[in-house]
Motif scaffolding. Structure first.
Motif, mmCIF file in Angstrom:
data_model
loop_
_atom_site.group_PDB
_atom_site.id
_atom_site.type_symbol
_atom_site.label_atom_id
_atom_site.label_comp_id
_atom_site.label_asym_id
_atom_site.label_seq_id
_atom_site.Cartn_x
_atom_site.Cartn_y
_atom_site.Cartn_z
ATOM 1 N N THR A 135 -0.815 29.180 -64.098
ATOM 2 C CA THR A 135 -1.522 30.448 -64.303
ATOM 3 C C THR A 135 -0.564 31.574 -64.635
ATOM 4 O OG1 THR A 135 -1.481 30.838 -61.911
ATOM 5 C CG2 THR A 135 -3.513 29.926 -62.841
ATOM 6 N N PHE A 136 0.728 31.331 -64.449
ATOM 7 C CA PHE A 136 1.693 32.368 -64.806
ATOM 8 C C PHE A 136 1.791 32.497 -66.324
ATOM 9 C CE2 PHE A 136 5.930 34.011 -65.703
ATOM 10 C CZ PHE A 136 5.927 35.135 -64.908
ATOM 11 N N TYR B 223 -0.810 24.655 -60.240
ATOM 12 C CA TYR B 223 -1.776 25.645 -60.702
ATOM 13 C C TYR B 223 -1.138 27.032 -60.714
ATOM 14 C CZ TYR B 223 -6.233 28.166 -60.946
ATOM 15 O OH TYR B 223 -7.268 28.980 -61.309
ATOM 16 N N GLY B 224 -0.373 27.318 -59.646
ATOM 17 C CA GLY B 224 0.323 28.598 -59.564
ATOM 18 C C GLY B 224 1.249 28.797 -60.745
ATOM 19 N N GLY C 294 -1.653 33.348 -61.074
ATOM 20 C CA GLY C 294 -1.819 34.399 -62.070
ATOM 21 C C GLY C 294 -0.522 35.136 -62.325
ATOM 22 N N ALA D 205 -0.762 20.284 -56.146
ATOM 23 C CA ALA D 205 -1.678 20.805 -57.162
ATOM 24 C C ALA D 205 -1.709 22.325 -57.121
ATOM 25 C CB ALA D 205 -3.077 20.242 -56.940
ATOM 26 N N ASN D 206 -1.624 22.865 -55.898
ATOM 27 C CA ASN D 206 -1.681 24.321 -55.760
ATOM 28 C C ASN D 206 -0.474 24.973 -56.419
ATOM 29 O OD1 ASN D 206 -4.048 24.204 -53.984
ATOM 30 N ND2 ASN D 206 -2.617 23.141 -52.634
ATOM 31 N N GLU D 207 0.645 24.306 -56.288
ATOM 32 C CA GLU D 207 1.866 24.840 -56.883
ATOM 33 C C GLU D 207 1.808 24.715 -58.407
ATOM 34 O OE1 GLU D 207 5.180 23.210 -54.820
ATOM 35 O OE2 GLU D 207 6.629 24.337 -56.013
ATOM 36 N N ASP E 86 -0.109 29.338 -53.183
ATOM 37 C CA ASP E 86 0.994 29.730 -54.052
ATOM 38 C C ASP E 86 0.616 31.033 -54.755
ATOM 39 O OD1 ASP E 86 3.361 29.783 -55.444
ATOM 40 O OD2 ASP E 86 3.227 27.717 -56.159
ATOM 41 N N PHE E 87 1.558 31.610 -55.466
ATOM 42 C CA PHE E 87 1.231 32.754 -56.307
ATOM 43 C C PHE E 87 0.402 32.236 -57.466
ATOM 44 C CE2 PHE E 87 5.340 33.995 -54.456
ATOM 45 C CZ PHE E 87 4.975 35.213 -53.898
ATOM 46 N N PHE F 24 -8.021 26.440 -68.062
ATOM 47 C CA PHE F 24 -8.409 25.535 -66.979
ATOM 48 C C PHE F 24 -9.864 25.099 -67.067
ATOM 49 C CE2 PHE F 24 -4.944 28.264 -65.839
ATOM 50 C CZ PHE F 24 -4.000 27.343 -65.430
ATOM 51 N N LEU G 284 -6.362 22.128 -68.881
ATOM 52 C CA LEU G 284 -5.830 21.462 -67.699
ATOM 53 C C LEU G 284 -6.979 21.302 -66.698
ATOM 54 C CD1 LEU G 284 -2.516 23.504 -67.218
ATOM 55 C CD2 LEU G 284 -2.848 21.374 -68.493
ATOM 56 N N SER G 285 -7.474 20.101 -66.570
ATOM 57 C CA SER G 285 -8.597 19.897 -65.663
ATOM 58 C C SER G 285 -8.088 19.699 -64.243
ATOM 59 C CB SER G 285 -9.400 18.671 -66.083
ATOM 60 O OG SER G 285 -8.604 17.515 -65.880
ATOM 61 N N GLU G 286 -9.001 19.864 -63.281
ATOM 62 C CA GLU G 286 -8.645 19.681 -61.876
ATOM 63 C C GLU G 286 -8.156 18.249 -61.656
ATOM 64 O OE1 GLU G 286 -11.591 21.503 -59.392
ATOM 65 O OE2 GLU G 286 -10.479 20.965 -57.577
ATOM 66 N N GLU H 250 -0.042 15.883 -59.400
ATOM 67 C CA GLU H 250 0.445 15.985 -58.018
ATOM 68 C C GLU H 250 0.845 14.596 -57.521
ATOM 69 O OE1 GLU H 250 -1.719 18.053 -54.947
ATOM 70 O OE2 GLU H 250 -0.595 17.004 -53.409
ATOM 71 N N VAL I 257 -4.606 17.825 -62.977
ATOM 72 C CA VAL I 257 -3.613 18.434 -62.105
ATOM 73 C C VAL I 257 -3.435 17.593 -60.843
ATOM 74 C CG1 VAL I 257 -3.092 20.471 -60.710
ATOM 75 C CG2 VAL I 257 -3.925 20.755 -63.042
ATOM 76 N N ALA J 214 -5.231 26.055 -55.886
ATOM 77 C CA ALA J 214 -5.553 25.543 -57.214
ATOM 78 C C ALA J 214 -7.049 25.661 -57.495
ATOM 79 C CB ALA J 214 -5.114 24.087 -57.334
ATOM 80 N N PHE J 215 -7.379 26.084 -58.680
ATOM 81 C CA PHE J 215 -8.745 26.151 -59.174
ATOM 82 C C PHE J 215 -9.680 26.932 -58.250
ATOM 83 C CE2 PHE J 215 -6.748 22.490 -61.072
ATOM 84 C CZ PHE J 215 -7.027 22.677 -62.430
#
Ligand code: SF4
Ligand code: SF4
Ligand code: SF4
Ligand code: FES
Ligand code: FES
Lengths: 162, 828
Positions: free
Chosen positions: A64-65, A60-61, B193, A56-58, B190-191, A71, A40-42, A49, A45, B203-204
């Motif tokens: 990563t779970f 990614y969050g 990991g 994107a932050n969400e 966000d959370f 990445f 999954l590249s930036e 979005e 992602v 992100a990243f």
């Protein structure tokens, strides 16, 4: 002429077209993208979005779970260090430590030169050969810490892993 | 709906949760992840209750209140459960102070938190005074950790403007994540990991800025721990008062709640906290108001120089001179950020007293820039901001500047009068749609600065004019029949700059805001001449050879200082200066190598000067290292010598242990730290002494308690001690002294944490020892601990800490010289 970036974006559009347009599709979409691009590249992602309306932050969050997502581009070679019971009993941990030190990365990461992925696995299914290390599917049996450099250099090409 | 909570019959509104209903009825139920601004989340599980007919322990924050429900919130079982839940949470939190047995004494001796780089307990946490976790821990009687806690060693994130983030304190309540999404409509954080690696992030691994953060500060405001902090406000502690006023950085005129302490604004937030204000409203006000170069006294030109003069004299002189310029040769220039009251007085003064038509009022442009020019033929001008070109001054016979900050124009003016601004004044302004918004005075202006109406009224009076007898802004607004000015607290939409900070104003009354508020320089701006982020570079002769963070916030630094290394003796210290401007701070010599010409210091980041030092890396140079200083410790044959050491002192005792051992003593070393992960030098000390004892406040390793607890145990068991030497923070040394006294054991304490200049000149290190005044730097550092006046010492330290806070009060990112792992192993 279309750039590789545009091609990438149209591949993402194709993937999205295959899934219902809602949040519930996020994981399957991410799986497909990883399948297609290897990771999954930036950029991917960021495109998600834009198209899915999830930050994107969400994304990614969420990603990563799950351990299945990566990445960064996969390394040229994948080294699996077995940590199953048999391998563990026979020093699998030392083998992994040696690999980590030689490659300069911790398990689960890719070396800076992009040559190797180092992964720990639970059992490769050849316990009789323990401890084992598998590189790109080829099993190296009864590995000792001393053998690690020669195994690595076989795949590293001119790399100087002494 | 009617329900029974703890035997009390209460009414719940439709849609309320059990928790909301209880809180509404003054029944407290512990809760951490719930926040009044957020919907329920059910993550912390502290709000468990018992409900008849529902199995187990439902979370009250997610359970809707229902008719005839019978709820119990306070049973023994619930208390135990909650205590266990908190204990689990505290296993990944610097929690030692919560379970410390000397909590109360510590609180008395040092009520304010110490300013450190990395928080290792409540005592060094900026959240201490307002901490919800701490309050809860008290409430639940939490006093023990089931197993040793873990410390994640996450880097303290200080490279963003305005906000610090130390995720080693995060309890993953998710408030920040939820409020961010709510305020911004899009998650910036966000959370990230899973499992024990879960953390708050972007992100990243992008910076907050790149992730789209608008620096609304909402996450900081809702975080229940010290994990997220406002870099400027954090060390001021809980505000003494909160005043509401209007932000005048732009004409949206958002209502701000201004937290004040000691007459200063230390923090600002939106009054209606559900809608964000822009970065200026949230983060720029305190630093702008508290700038050290604010104009604070009237000045008058005498020859080449501006000389300070008293107000009365200044007004007299200006009045005298102005009389000669009556008529259109006089002009007054202001902009519409001045209040209606001020502008009324300006105009009246210009027209009636100066008999001039040249009252010039500038409307700032979209960026807040107010530029104007003086009419041809102007001979005298009164400028209430930085509005005109320097060249305009040349034509003038008299130039008066009434402003908040100095500018090239004010430096050339004939008279400079200090003006109060923003939250320092009362009055009314008009917002962009013409509604009246009130300014309320929240804090004191710097020095002798005065409201603008006051200055002009007094000037008019000094000129003999009538009709300027106003004593307050209110009196003027009454006369102007200004009524119904109301704070804008019912905002539906955030101001545009709150969703795109490029749209923020860059100027206020002709001053660049980012020149005063340094954090702003790191944000993109539609302004081609943006200032560079500030970076101070310095060169010195004392090179750093190595530097490692050997425990959280503890840095071992090896410095090239051959002259010091040649002469050093056990117990002595040096004074190090990172650059010409930095304070002189003493550091105990923890080791030296005369041959290699190096010295070793163990430095804790506490406050501004040590921060500068620990932000250097191997290869950098210090401007000055003076020493060795102080009277070396008497090394004699005592018999059994016990060394009690904490924080930097664990490093500080190394040379003493060696010397005492060489002198033939039996040497016992007792080290203390809040938790196991804060101990360092264990092997080194074990190899040097006869007996080594470790203590931890939280009991995670060795004896539970402070060093003195292990020592007292030995004394009670009848062990013979001939001398106890304590090296650590004043609290630790005081406690040691208090508790060895009944046993009559000679006890020495090293009083160097309190000095400034180190040569007996500044007096900062004055201590009273057995009724005699001594200077820790020249007579010490070692004194008889039983004779030291510890209360006086505490008060003196408190006096210096106010100054220290002020010097930390900056909003720009903390710049580290770190080379990313090569050389420096710091966690930063
Ligand atoms: S956040 Fe700070 S004050 Fe609160 S419990 Fe943690 S260390 Fe103590
Ligand atoms: S400051 Fe505002 S935008 Fe930035 S992370 Fe915090 S809540 Fe989100
Ligand atoms: S940073 Fe603060 S608000 Fe955010 S999850 Fe951690 S403790 Fe909660
Ligand atoms: S407050 Fe209910 S679970 Fe946190
Ligand atoms: S209360 Fe903070 S160290 Fe004891």
């Amino acid at each position: 002429m279309t750039s590789s970036r545009d091609k990438g974006l149209s591949r993402i559009a194709d993937i999205l077209a295959k899934h219902p347009a809602n949040r519930g599709s996020l994981i399957p979409v991410l799986q497909d993208i990883q399948q297609d691009f290897g990771y999954l590249s930036e950029e991917a992602v960021a495109e998600l979005e834009r198209r899915m309306g999830i930050s994107a932050n969400e994304i990614y969050g969420v990603a990563t779970f799950y351990t299945q997502f990566r990445f960064s581009p996969p390394g040229e070679h994948t080294i699996l260090s077995c940590q199953g019971t048999a391998c563990h009993v026979r020093g699998g941990r030392q083998i992994l430590t040696e690999l980590e030190q030689r490659l300069g990365v911790t398990a689960g990461r890719t070396t800076a030169d992009g040559k190797f992925d180092l992964e720990r696995v639970a059992c490769i299914g050849c316990c009789a050969l323990a401890p084992v290390v598998a590189v790109d599917g080829k099993v190296h049996a009864q590995v000792t810490a001393k053998k690690i450099p020669s195994i690595i250099s076989r795949y590293a090409g001119e790399g100087n892993f002494s | 709906m009617k329900l029974t909570i703890d035997g009390k019959s209460v009414i719940a509104k439709e849609g309320q949760t059990v928790l909301e209903c209880a809180l509404n009825n003054d029944i407290s139920i512990p809760h951490l992840c719930t926040h009044s601004q957020l919907s329920a989340f059910g993550a912390c599980r502290l709000c468990l209750v018992e409900i008849d007919g529902i199995r187990g322990y439902p979370t009250s924050c997610t359970t809707p209140a229902a008719d005839a429900m019978v709820v119990r919130t306070d049973t023994q079982a619930l208390q135990n459960l909650r205590r266990n839940i908190l204990a689990l949470m505290m296993l990944e939190h610097p929690s030692a102070c919560l379970v410390c047995s000397r909590r109360e004494l510590c609180e008395q001796f040092r009520p304010e938190a110490e300013r450190t780089g990395r928080t290792t307990g409540c005592h060094t946490c900026s959240n201490k005074e307002i901490c919800e976790v701490r309050a809860l821990s008290e409430e639940l009687g939490f006093a023990e950790l089931p197993v040793p806690p873990a410390y994640h060693e996450r880097p303290v994130e200080r490279s963003e403007p305005f906000m610090d983030r130390d995720l080693n304190l995060c309890i993953l309540c998710g408030r920040c994540v939820r409020i961010c999404k709510h305020h911004q409509g899009r998650a910036v954080i966000d959370f990230v990991g899973r499992g024990s690696q879960t953390h708050i992030g972007q992100a990243f691994g992008n910076s907050l800025l790149d992730a789209g953060c608008q620096f609304c500060g909402a996450c900081v405001d809702v975080c229940p721990t010290g994990s997220l902090a406002d870099r400027y406000a954090k060390w001021y502690g809980r505000p003494e008062a909160v005043a509401e006023s209007t932000c005048i950085f732009c004409d949206h005129a958002c209502a701000l709640a201004l937290g004040t302490k000691n007459g200063k604004v230390t923090a600002a937030q939106a009054v209606d906290e559900n809608v964000p204000v822009c970065v200026l409203g949230r983060f720029a006000v305190p630093e702008f108001l508290n700038g050290t170069d604010r104009l604070s006294t009237p000045h008058m030109r005498v020859g080449q120089r501006l000389r300070q003069i008293p107000w009365e004299q200044a007004l007299e002189m200006v009045a005298g001179k102005l009389r000669q310029f009556a008529g259109d040769g006089f002009a007054l220039v202001c902009d519409t950020t001045s209040t209606l009251e001020d502008r009324h007085i300006f105009k009246k003064f210009t027209n009636e007293v100066m008999k001039s038509t040249n009252y010039i009022e500038i409307e700032p442009d979209a960026h807040g820039v107010s530029r104007g020019s003086l009419p041809a033929g102007t001979k005298a001008a009164l400028l209430t901001g930085n509005f005109v070109d320097l060249a305009a001054l040349k034509e003038l016979g008299l130039s008066i500047v009434q402003d908040c900050y100095p500018t090239p124009v004010s430096q050339r003016a004939d008279v400079v009068l200090p003006a109060a601004v923003l939250a320092e004044v009362e009055g009314t302004i008009l917002d962009r749609s013409g509604r009246k918004r009130p300014l309320h005075k929240a804090c004191e202006p710097p020095g002798q600065a005065k409201p603008e109406w006051w200055i002009i009224c007094r000037l008019a009076e000094a000129m003999g004019a009538e009709g300027f007898e106003y004593e307050s802004a209110e009196a003027i607004s009454k006369e102007l029949r200004i009524s119904n000015a109301q704070l804008w607290v019912d905002r539906v939409e955030a101001p545009p700059a709150a969703t795109d900070f490029k749209l923020r104003r860059t100027h206020f009354r002709g001053h660049r805001i980012d020149e005063k508020v340094r954090g702003l320089r790191e944000l993109p701006v539609e302004d081609p001449c943006a200032l560079e982020p500030a970076q101070e570079k310095h060169e010195g002769a004392f090179g750093i050879l190595e530097k490692h963070e050997i425990a959280p916030n503890v840095h071992e630094i090896i410095i090239q200082a051959p002259e010091v290394a040649k002469k050093a003796l056990p117990g002595q210290f040096v004074i190090a200066m990172v650059d010409e401007k930095s304070e002189r701070v003493p550091y105990t010599l923890c080791g030296w190598d005369a041959q290699a010409g190096t010295i070793t210091l163990v430095v804790l980041e506490k406050g501004q000067s040590s921060r500068k030092l620990i932000l250097l890396s191997a290869g950098d140079k210090l401007v000055h290292v003076v020493g060795p200083l102080g009277v070396p410790l008497d090394i004699e044959l005592y018999g059994t010598v016990v060394l009690a050491a904490g924080c930097y002192g664990i490093g500080g005792i190394v040379p003493i242990v060696e010397a005492m051992k060489d002198a033939g003593n039996r040497v016992v070393v007792v080290t203390e730290a809040r938790s196991h992960y804060l101990h360092y030098y264990k092997k080194k000390l074990q190899g040097l002494c006869d007996e080594f004892v470790e203590t931890t406040i939280d009991g995670s390793v060795g004896v539970k308690g402070h060093a003195i607890d292990a020592i007292a145990e030995k004394l009670k068991a009848g062990e013979k001690m001939d001398c106890v030497i304590a090296v650590g923070c004043p609290f630790m040394m005081m406690v040691t002294a208090q508790e060895t006294k009944p046993f009559g054991v000679k006890t020495l304490a090293a009083l160097n944490p309190i000095m400034l200049d180190g040569t007996g000149m500044c007096g900062a290190c004055r201590v009273t020892v057995g009724n005699q005044t001594k200077f820790a730097c020249v007579d010490g550092p070692f004194f008889d601990a039983h004779l030291i006046d510890w209360d006086e010492l505490r008060d003196r330290r408190a006096a210096y800490s106010a100054q220290e806070i002020h010097s930390l009060g900056r909003t720009e990112a903390v710049v580290t010289g770190h080379s990313g792992g090569s050389g420096c192993k710091c966690l930063h």
